[in-house]
Design an enzyme around this catalytic site. Structure first.
Site, short mmCIF file in Angstrom:
data_model
loop_
_atom_site.label_atom_id
_atom_site.label_comp_id
_atom_site.label_asym_id
_atom_site.label_seq_id
_atom_site.Cartn_x
_atom_site.Cartn_y
_atom_site.Cartn_z
N HIS A 74 0.89 -1.17 0.00
CA HIS A 74 0.00 0.00 0.00
C HIS A 74 0.93 1.22 0.00
O HIS A 74 1.99 1.19 0.63
CB HIS A 74 -0.83 0.11 1.27
CG HIS A 74 -1.78 -1.00 1.53
ND1 HIS A 74 -1.41 -2.16 2.14
CD2 HIS A 74 -3.11 -1.11 1.28
CE1 HIS A 74 -2.48 -2.95 2.26
NE2 HIS A 74 -3.52 -2.34 1.75
N ASP A 119 2.10 2.08 3.48
CA ASP A 119 3.04 1.25 4.25
C ASP A 119 4.46 1.41 3.77
O ASP A 119 5.38 1.28 4.55
CB ASP A 119 2.70 -0.26 4.40
CG ASP A 119 1.75 -0.87 3.43
OD1 ASP A 119 0.56 -0.82 3.70
OD2 ASP A 119 2.21 -1.42 2.42
#
Ligand code: XLS
Ligand code: NI
Ligand code: NI
Length: 439
Positions: free
Chosen positions: A101, A104
């Site tokens: 993501h 992240d």
């Protein structure tokens, strides 16, 4: 080069089923050819960045519990450490891909512009590390659910400003994925759903959601990104009712909104069971329309009602999954098997990350071997073909071609004796499956 996993001094090797080494594959032999393709080509395994490098062991009852060598320094420094840990780990494991993501791999900044800058800086580092290691990006995605601004959803938020924010965030996450040569881009609708209909305009949210996806498709075409778009269904959690409930729901939604050609489905095992289906049911529904695009390889716990995201170890389930994948033309295609899975809170050693991934890869490799034998020897499919054989008759073909009428079938029934009910032989087929699993 510094190492984040000094306990693992060499790449994980295939040693075969007799090996007792916990740091070796017993079944996953990357170069072994099954049904015309190597195991590496069948699976295209990927490591999930969020669980593996951002997971802390936190749960609803306790905070972060794991000490990780890569979790140090300023937010941007920590991001660089986690990124390098990812490439070291994935290379030692022998997985060809990773998934992330946006939030992240790079920290959220004080403003949207700063968040975009952070992402760009990390993408530049990731590009170098991909080149050095040969590890590729299976898919990228945007985290449009963790930040409190997304409390009431992203694309389905009642506030236009949040909708716009999410569109812009997806745009940048897609561009980052494109820049890194990502082969797919995933949409998982965390918080695209509702808690109560008392405050929800359902048709309005459906329309917004369609527009949200259409904007992404338009931007994809505009920038020339050729990766496959995937939607990942999930019935609930975080919201009580998620709009992308299951594969059948998603396919219906895509059809209704002119999006059918632009998406395939990313099936997560634990989401299937949350929806009251089996993993193989969801795979079968997607594959029946040629829409099985990728897999989030994990498993849930039937005694717990949430997305526990455990590493896959259930051989019945991996075998059933591989039966579907092997019979889909082209297999998983440009998708892959991403371990959207995390170690239990108690498995707090970085070495557990290796055991978990090795176990998952072996569970699927063994499922592949068994599924291939079941198919080659027509152990189950022979029975299924026989069960439907009446449809191969001239009348059967006529009905399926849409050329028989109700009147004709009325007349036909009058010429026939009462139908005899044949055994479905479920227990026998379960015995056969067990014989192949144990062989
Ligand atoms: C959460 C989802 C998520 C997606 C990517 O339940 O599985 O991790 O795979 O956003
Ligand atoms: Ni997932
Ligand atoms: Ni999940």
């Amino acid at each position: 080069m510094s190492t984040y996993f000094p306990q693992v001094t060499q790449p994980i090797a295939y040693e075969g089923p007799k090996s007792k080494s916990p740091l070796a594959f017993k079944w996953y032999d990357a170069s072994r050819v099954i049904a015309g393709k190597t195991m590496a080509e069948h699976f295209r395994f990927a490591v999930a960045f969020w669980h593996t490098f951002k997971g802390t062991g936190a749960d609803m009852f306790g905070p972060a519990a794991w000490v990780r060598d890569w979790n140090c320094g300023s937010p941007l420094e920590a991001a660089g450490h986690a990124l390098r840990a990812n490439f070291e780990f994935t290379q030692k494991l022998g997985a060809p891909f990773y998934c992330f993501h946006d939030r992240d791999i790079a920290p959220e900044g004080a403003t949207f512009a700063e968040s975009c800058k952070n992402l760009e800086a990390i993408v530049a580092q990731a590009k170098e590390l991909q080149k050095e290691t040969g590890i590729k990006l299976l898919w990228g995605t945007a985290n449009c659910f963790s930040n409190p601004r997304y409390t009431h959803g992203a694309g389905t938020n009642p506030d236009l400003n949040v909708f716009a924010y999410a569109v812009a965030q997806v745009k940048h996450a897609m561009e980052a994925t494109y820049e890194l040569g990502g082969e797919n881009y995933v949409f998982w609708g965390g918080r695209e759903g509702y808690e109560t209909l008392l405050n929800t305009d359902y048709p309005q949210e459906q329309e917004q959601f369609a527009r949200f996806l259409q904007l992404a498709v338009e931007h994809k075409k505009k920038i020339g990104f050729k990766g496959q778009f995937l939607i990942e269904p999930k019935p609930k959690e975080p919201t009580k009712h998620q709009y992308d409930f299951d594969t059948a729901t998603v396919l219906g939604f895509l059809r209704a909104h002119g999006l059918y050609e632009d998406f395939k489905i990313n099936i997560e095992a634990n989401h299937a069971t949350l929806a009251g289906h089996t993993f193989e049911h969801e795979l079968t529904v997607a594959s029946a329309e040629g829409k099985l695009g990728s897999i989030d390889a994990n498993q849930g716990d039937y005694l717990l009602g949430w997305d526990t995201d455990q590493f896959p170890s259930d051989l019945y389930s991996t075998t059933a999954a591989m039966l579907v994948v092997l019979q889909q033309a082209g297999g998983i295609g440009c998708g892959g098997f991403n371990f959207d899975a995390k170690c239990r809170r108690g498995s707090n050693d970085a070495l557990d990350l290796f055991y978990a991934h090795i176990g998952g890869m072996d569970a699927f490799a063994r499922g592949l071997v068994v599924a291939d034998r079941l198919i080659q020897e027509k152990a189950l499919s022979g029975f299924v073909a026989e069960r439907y054989s009446s449809w191969k008759s001239p009348l059967g073909e006529k009905i399926l071609a849409g050329k028989a009428s109700s009147d004709e079938l009325d007349a036909y029934v009058r010429t026939q004796a009462e139908p005899t009910v044949k055994s479905g032989r479920q227990e026998l087929l379960e015995i056969i499956r067990n014989e192949y699993l144990l062989a």
